[in-house]
Design a protein around this motif. Structure first.
Motif, PDB file in Angstrom:
ATOM      1  N   LYS A   1       0.837  -1.209   0.000  1.00 19.73           N
ATOM      2  CA  LYS A   1       0.000   0.000   0.000  1.00 19.73           C
ATOM      3  C   LYS A   1       0.869   1.256   0.000  1.00 19.73           C
ATOM      4  CE  LYS A   1      -3.917  -2.028   2.517  1.00 19.73           C
ATOM      5  NZ  LYS A   1      -4.738  -1.917   3.757  1.00 19.73           N
TER       6      LYS A   1
ATOM      7  N   ARG B   1       2.294   1.736  -3.467  1.00 15.41           N
ATOM      8  CA  ARG B   1       1.271   2.167  -4.421  1.00 15.41           C
ATOM      9  C   ARG B   1       0.898   3.632  -4.208  1.00 15.41           C
ATOM     10  NH1 ARG B   1      -1.807  -1.611  -3.459  1.00 15.41           N
ATOM     11  NH2 ARG B   1      -3.258  -0.639  -1.992  1.00 15.41           N
ATOM     12  N   ASN B   2       0.682   4.025  -2.947  1.00 11.98           N
ATOM     13  CA  ASN B   2       0.321   5.413  -2.665  1.00 11.98           C
ATOM     14  C   ASN B   2       1.480   6.369  -2.938  1.00 11.98           C
ATOM     15  OD1 ASN B   2      -2.269   4.668  -1.827  1.00 11.98           O
ATOM     16  ND2 ASN B   2      -1.612   4.355   0.292  1.00 11.98           N
TER      17      ASN B   2
ATOM     18  N   HIS C   1       1.723   9.782  -5.533  1.00 14.61           N
ATOM     19  CA  HIS C   1       2.254  11.121  -5.248  1.00 14.61           C
ATOM     20  C   HIS C   1       3.395  11.472  -6.198  1.00 14.61           C
ATOM     21  CE1 HIS C   1      -0.147  11.961  -1.716  1.00 14.61           C
ATOM     22  NE2 HIS C   1       0.182  10.798  -1.181  1.00 14.61           N
TER      23      HIS C   1
ATOM     24  N   LEU D   1       1.117   6.719   4.463  1.00 20.71           N
ATOM     25  CA  LEU D   1       0.720   6.213   3.143  1.00 20.71           C
ATOM     26  C   LEU D   1       0.080   4.827   3.219  1.00 20.71           C
ATOM     27  CD1 LEU D   1       3.844   7.319   1.095  1.00 20.71           C
ATOM     28  CD2 LEU D   1       1.624   8.444   1.201  1.00 20.71           C
TER      29      LEU D   1
ATOM     30  N   SER E   1      -4.308   6.030   3.045  1.00 18.55           N
ATOM     31  CA  SER E   1      -4.828   6.518   1.762  1.00 18.55           C
ATOM     32  C   SER E   1      -3.805   7.468   1.164  1.00 18.55           C
ATOM     33  CB  SER E   1      -6.163   7.242   1.978  1.00 18.55           C
ATOM     34  OG  SER E   1      -5.967   8.441   2.703  1.00 18.55           O
ATOM     35  N   PRO E   2      -3.896   7.705  -0.146  1.00 23.44           N
ATOM     36  CA  PRO E   2      -2.958   8.625  -0.799  1.00 23.44           C
ATOM     37  C   PRO E   2      -3.353  10.086  -0.629  1.00 23.44           C
ATOM     38  CG  PRO E   2      -4.404   7.671  -2.438  1.00 23.44           C
ATOM     39  CD  PRO E   2      -4.757   7.016  -1.136  1.00 23.44           C
ATOM     40  N   ASP E   3      -4.292  10.363   0.255  1.00 27.27           N
ATOM     41  CA  ASP E   3      -4.776  11.726   0.432  1.00 27.27           C
ATOM     42  C   ASP E   3      -3.641  12.612   0.953  1.00 27.27           C
ATOM     43  OD1 ASP E   3      -6.213  13.997   0.675  1.00 27.27           O
ATOM     44  OD2 ASP E   3      -7.653  13.248   2.152  1.00 27.27           O
TER      45      ASP E   3
END
Length: 398
Positions: free
Chosen positions: A97, A100-101, A105, A261, A264-266
């Motif tokens: 994860k 990926r996140n 970015h 991260l 979430s990728p927020d």
């Protein structure tokens, strides 16, 4: 009667410099031996009240009291280490994860550069490759150095409990050894120095532990408010790494951003982590450190920073951690030896911190008031020079 030999000033300076160079060189080449011993000495001072409690209140034999105290110390460290290991393994399981996140970015950054600086993704990759090509060898050296440092740390972790046990066990033996080094007339001064060293070191370490706990709690609460995953783990890691001056909190911030991260990728989570870290550091540097840590050791900031830099250059992170307690021990010794008293004053922090204005205490930044207070306390008079003062006038005053 032995004649007193007077040494010229330049000869004294030369001897002092040679002595400092020799001591620094010995500390550098012998850091793997000296650092664990000094760390064990500090822990022994911290654990000594527990041994005294077991002997006086519970009437344990000295050896048994020392064994139980060291076992409690080791169990506390092991419990913390096991807890962190389990939690860190959870983060490692979320590595996919994180990767990926992180790629999301990186793609956003590449898109921003392409739209604003008109560089294609291929050109950006070429710039990065050319910039990192020269640093690959340095990266390998850093990795090798880190592995060696890690193995040394593991060795020190196993040696420190053993050294701590032996220092506590032979405490009286060491005290008698020191008493035999000095004449009986000097024993009261020696006793005073040892007591003050014990008080200074114990107060400083207790202050660091309190600071670590408060920073961990504040960071954990901040991360929980922004909804960060693994908030408790990252808060504890931040509190522990905060004990390492300068680089510790930076590394903790990077680790927290990477761990964010996993959720979430927020981008707002990353911004929240940065804001929480900054707020906690402001509280730590402006409230906790002056009130809890700096009040325990009367060493000015200039000497502290130089000592931390020298400690880091000699023994790395361990040297940076040991710099302040070693400086505190030196200051206690210097303050109580007449020929070294000036150096103790130089290391100290004797300037007034506040002044009263309409019953309100405010920070003091007036150099004239500071100088006046110093002269009153030390009974020192200095000549006042004006623009019209000439060399002849100075000679007349002398």
């Amino acid at each position: 009667m032995n004649p007193i030999i007077k040494i010229p000033f330049y000869a004294k300076i030369t001897l002092i410099l040679l002595g400092l160079i020799s001591i620094t060189y010995i500390l550098f080449i012998g850091q793997n031996i000296i650092v664990p011993v000094v760390m064990s000495f500090l822990f022994a001072i911290l654990l000594e009240p527990i041994v005294a409690f077991l002997k006086s209140k519970l009437h344990f034999p000295h050896v048994l009291g020392v064994i139980i105290t060291v076992l409690i110390f080791v169990l506390v460290i092991l419990s913390l280490f096991i807890f962190l290991s389990f939690k860190i393994s959870d983060i490692i399981e979320d590595f996919d994860k994180i990767e990926r996140n992180l790629n999301i970015h990186l793609n956003n950054i590449q898109r921003f550069v392409r739209d604003n600086f008109h560089l294609s993704s291929r050109e950006q990759k070429e710039y990065l490759d050319s910039a990192t090509e020269d640093s690959m060898e340095k990266g390998k050296e850093i990795i090798g150095t880190t592995l060696l440092s890690f193995t040394d740390t593991i060795l020190n972790i196993t040696l420190i409990p053993i050294y701590t046990f032996l220092i506590l066990l032979y405490k009286t033996h060491f005290m008698l050894f020191l008493s035999k080094l000095f004449k009986k007339e000097s024993h009261p001064k020696l006793r005073e120095i040892l007591n003050q060293i014990k008080v200074a070191v114990k107060s400083y370490i207790v202050g660091l532990i309190i600071e670590m706990i408060v920073v961990s709690i504040l960071t954990t609460l901040g991360f929980m408010i922004i909804g960060l995953k693994y908030a408790i783990l990252l808060g504890i890691i931040t509190g522990i790494l905060n004990l390492i001056p300068y680089i510790g909190i930076l590394f903790a911030g990077i680790l927290s951003i990477v761990a964010s991260l996993t959720g979430s990728p927020d981008l707002s989570i990353i911004i929240g982590v940065i804001v929480v870290s900054i707020i906690v550091q402001l509280i730590d540097n402006n409230i906790l450190v002056p009130m809890i840590v700096s009040s325990k050791v009367e060493i000015n900031a200039f000497v502290s920073i130089i000592g931390i830099i020298i400690g880091g250059a000699i023994a790395g992170v361990s040297g940076m951690f040991l710099a302040i307690p070693v400086l505190a021990i030196l200051k206690v010794i210097f303050d109580r030896i007449e020929s070294l008293e000036a150096w103790g004053y130089l290391m100290g922090d004797h300037l007034p911190k506040t002044y009263t204005w309409r019953n309100i205490k405010l920070p003091l930044f007036d150099s004239k008031t500071e100088t006046k207070n110093i002269l009153i306390k030390t009974d020192i008079t200095v000549p006042v020079f004006t623009e019209t003062t000439t060399e002849t006038d100075i000679n007349k005053k002398e």
